[in-house]
Design a protein around this motif. Structure first.
Motif, PDB file in Angstrom:
ATOM      1  N   ALA A 434       0.813  -1.213   0.000  1.00  0.00           N
ATOM      2  CA  ALA A 434       0.000   0.000   0.000  1.00  0.00           C
ATOM      3  C   ALA A 434       0.849   1.266   0.000  1.00  0.00           C
ATOM      4  N   THR A 435       1.989   1.217   0.657  1.00  0.00           N
ATOM      5  CA  THR A 435       2.809   2.422   0.793  1.00  0.00           C
ATOM      6  C   THR A 435       3.888   2.535  -0.272  1.00  0.00           C
ATOM      7  N   GLY A 436       4.238   1.418  -0.904  1.00  0.00           N
ATOM      8  CA  GLY A 436       5.344   1.428  -1.849  1.00  0.00           C
ATOM      9  C   GLY A 436       6.693   1.614  -1.183  1.00  0.00           C
ATOM     10  N   GLN A 437       6.755   1.320   0.107  1.00  0.00           N
ATOM     11  CA  GLN A 437       7.974   1.502   0.889  1.00  0.00           C
ATOM     12  C   GLN A 437       8.559   0.149   1.300  1.00  0.00           C
ATOM     13  N   GLU A 438       9.763   0.199   1.839  1.00  0.00           N
ATOM     14  CA  GLU A 438      10.375  -0.924   2.561  1.00  0.00           C
ATOM     15  C   GLU A 438      10.663  -2.139   1.669  1.00  0.00           C
ATOM     16  N   GLU A 439      11.040  -1.907   0.427  1.00  0.00           N
ATOM     17  CA  GLU A 439      11.280  -3.026  -0.491  1.00  0.00           C
ATOM     18  C   GLU A 439      12.335  -3.990   0.040  1.00  0.00           C
ATOM     19  N   ASP A 440      13.385  -3.465   0.653  1.00  0.00           N
ATOM     20  CA  ASP A 440      14.472  -4.315   1.148  1.00  0.00           C
ATOM     21  C   ASP A 440      14.460  -4.451   2.665  1.00  0.00           C
ATOM     22  N   SER A 441      13.342  -4.100   3.285  1.00  0.00           N
ATOM     23  CA  SER A 441      13.208  -4.259   4.733  1.00  0.00           C
ATOM     24  C   SER A 441      12.742  -5.674   5.057  1.00  0.00           C
ATOM     25  N   ALA A 442      12.690  -6.002   6.346  1.00  0.00           N
ATOM     26  CA  ALA A 442      12.322  -7.363   6.742  1.00  0.00           C
ATOM     27  C   ALA A 442      11.480  -7.344   8.009  1.00  0.00           C
ATOM     28  N   TYR A 443      10.578  -8.315   8.063  1.00  0.00           N
ATOM     29  CA  TYR A 443       9.739  -8.543   9.240  1.00  0.00           C
ATOM     30  C   TYR A 443      10.044  -9.957   9.715  1.00  0.00           C
ATOM     31  N   LEU A 444      10.819 -10.058  10.791  1.00  0.00           N
ATOM     32  CA  LEU A 444      11.312 -11.360  11.233  1.00  0.00           C
ATOM     33  C   LEU A 444      11.709 -11.287  12.703  1.00  0.00           C
ATOM     34  N   GLU A 445      11.984 -12.425  13.272  1.00  0.00           N
ATOM     35  CA  GLU A 445      12.404 -12.460  14.671  1.00  0.00           C
ATOM     36  C   GLU A 445      13.837 -11.939  14.783  1.00  0.00           C
ATOM     37  N   VAL A 446      14.017 -10.968  15.667  1.00  0.00           N
ATOM     38  CA  VAL A 446      15.327 -10.335  15.855  1.00  0.00           C
ATOM     39  C   VAL A 446      16.041 -10.992  17.027  1.00  0.00           C
ATOM     40  N   HIS A 447      17.318 -11.272  16.830  1.00  0.00           N
ATOM     41  CA  HIS A 447      18.132 -11.876  17.887  1.00  0.00           C
ATOM     42  C   HIS A 447      19.179 -10.860  18.352  1.00  0.00           C
ATOM     43  N   TYR A 448      18.898 -10.262  19.516  1.00  0.00           N
ATOM     44  CA  TYR A 448      19.864  -9.360  20.135  1.00  0.00           C
ATOM     45  C   TYR A 448      20.857 -10.175  20.966  1.00  0.00           C
ATOM     46  N   MET A 449      21.990  -9.562  21.254  1.00  0.00           N
ATOM     47  CA  MET A 449      22.971 -10.247  22.098  1.00  0.00           C
ATOM     48  C   MET A 449      22.396 -10.509  23.482  1.00  0.00           C
ATOM     49  N   ASP A 450      21.798  -9.487  24.118  1.00  0.00           N
ATOM     50  CA  ASP A 450      21.181  -9.682  25.431  1.00  0.00           C
ATOM     51  C   ASP A 450      20.266  -8.494  25.720  1.00  0.00           C
ATOM     52  N   ALA A 451      19.039  -8.571  25.224  1.00  0.00           N
ATOM     53  CA  ALA A 451      18.105  -7.450  25.385  1.00  0.00           C
ATOM     54  C   ALA A 451      17.781  -7.194  26.849  1.00  0.00           C
TER      55      ALA A 451
END
Length: 469
Positions: A434-451
């Protein structure tokens, strides 16, 4: 032959005399240019010479005697007298006022009465001044007519260093009062203001800010400070409030806000704001050409905000990068005016930040708040983790022009949403389409070192890291 020898002897004596005179003159010059020192102590006397052995009693007496190249050393103890800087330094010979060898020096305003604005340290239209290593505290008023400040810099002061001071318990308790920890007001043109490694905390600010630069200021650095537990904005850079004599230059510009720790600054319960959560940790209000980098900003109302409160004006060329912004009450980062009577934000970038579980008060500011009149801004290479509202982007205004968003990572949860130009999207694909944005962005589980310990470094080799890089 004898005549030649005699002439040679005479010439040698003349040369030796000339060398001796030159050497003596050199010693005299060196003696004149040795930096001067003045000492102040609680057991001193203002009739003394100001030496370490015979110190002066009041800081003001020493400061009045200090000229370019002087260092005023203040010995440990509590002083009830603040001071006004009366002379300037030079580039080659700055004037320094500081504690002696890391001794604890307290300047208390507890005994002061006032019938006008008051500061414990006042620098007005001076140059090449350093204020260092002082604790400034206990200056209080209940008058809405007077502002109280720890350090005030005004006029056309330039090349001012405010370093390693501790400023606390500066209070204006009036409902419409004003107070500051450090206030730099460029009524004339200011250059090269440095505020570095200070602790500014526990202030009652009314409608004002803990650390503020306002008006005609060209060139500054606000670095390494801790600003915390204040009841309004932490660090504020302001333009277009009518402070400067030159209205066309009435804005802060060309500077850096870097490496600061700004936390627990909230206007909630402040009589000037009632129950509003409106205090930014770091706030750019109409300033231009500023880098906000590597700051840690948490548990404020808004983490970092860049806009202008004046319609038709903008926060412009603001780079917000590599900041850790987490657990703020309303939102993580905000650009644009809060209503259509304000100005906006343009030609700015928000990159390589971590925005983690902001909007803790469920106010639907999300992690990124896009408000009124935003133009030609880039938002990329950021990592977003939502709070329990699940909202990543909150954009309830249509005045969103040429914003580009790409290579961002959204931390996947069971329920997430994006609001773009008043439309809500509950899945990432619909939002992208709908926005035409975020072509190379991602929606996924993020793994931080220690949030849990606020180490938001992305684990090496993860998809999130690849998207950001």
């Amino acid at each position: 032959m004898r005549l030649s020898i005699l002439i040679a002897i005479v010439l040698c004596l003349i040369s030796a005399g000339i060398y001796s005179i030159a050497a003596n003159n050199k010693k005299e010059v060196e003696a004149v240019t040795v930096p001067k020192q003045l000492f102040v102590a609680t057991d001193g006397d203002d009739g003394n010479e100001g030496t370490k052995e015979k110190p002066l009693r009041t800081i003001q007496a020493a400061v009045d005697l200090a000229s370019a190249g002087t260092t005023v050393y203040i010995r440990k103890g509590t002083y009830s007298d603040g001071f006004d800087v009366t002379n300037s330094g030079t580039k080659e010979a700055p004037l320094v006022i500081r504690n002696y060898e890391n001794e604890d020096v307290v300047i208390s305003g507890k005994e002061q009465t006032m019938d006008e604005d008051a500061a414990l340290v006042n620098v007005d239209s001076k140059r090449y001044i350093t204020i260092q290593g002082l604790t400034l505290q206990d200056l209080t008023t209940d008058s809405p007519d007077y502002a109280v400040m720890g350090i005030s810099v005004s006029g056309n002061s330039s090349y001012i260093n405010i370093i390693q001071n501790h400023i606390h318990q500066i209070r204006n308790t009036a409902d419409e009062g004003n107070a500051h920890g450090i206030a730099v007001y460029g009524t004339g043109k200011m250059e090269q203001i440095r505020v570095m490694d200070n602790m500014v905390e526990e202030l009652t600010l009314g409608a004002s800010e803990a650390v503020v630069l306002n008006g005609n200021i060209d060139g500054f650095a606000v670095t390494g400070n801790t600003v915390r537990h204040n009841n309004n904005i932490g660090i504020d850079l302001i333009g277009y409030e009518g402070v400067a004599e030159d209205s066309e230059a009435d804005y802060v510009r060309n500077g850096t806000v870097q490496g600061n720790v700004v936390h627990d600054n909230s206007s909630y319960g402040n009589p000037a704001y009632g129950e509003d959560y409106s205090a930014g940790g770091i706030y750019v209000d109409g300033a231009k050409n500023i880098k906000i980098k590597g700051n840690t900003v948490f548990r404020n109302d808004l983490g970092i905000e860049a806009t202008s409160e004046h319609k038709g004006q903008y926060a412009e060329n603001i780079l917000i990068t590599e900041n850790k912004v987490y657990e703020n009450n309303y939102t993580g980062i905000s650009i644009g005016g809060y209503d259509e009577e304000r100005g906006g934000t343009k030609n700015s970038s928000i990159t390589y930040n971590v925005l983690y579980q902001n909007d803790t008060k469920d106010l639907y500011g999300g992690q990124l708040l896009l408000q009124h009149d935003i133009r030609d801004n880039d938002i990329s290479h950021n990592v977003f983790t939502s709070s329990k509202t699940g909202l990543f982007i909150s954009n309830y205004f249509l005045t969103n022009y040429n914003t580009t968003m790409n290579r961002n990572v959204y931390d996947k949860d069971t329920e997430n949403s994006w609001v773009w130009k008043q439309q809500e999207y509950n899945d990432f694909g619909s939002y992208q389409q709908a926005t035409g944005q975020e072509e190379d962005s991602a929606y996924l589980e993020v793994h931080y070192m220690d949030a849990s310990s606020k180490d938001f470094t992305l684990k090496v080799g993860t998809t999130a890291q690849a998207v950001i890089d």
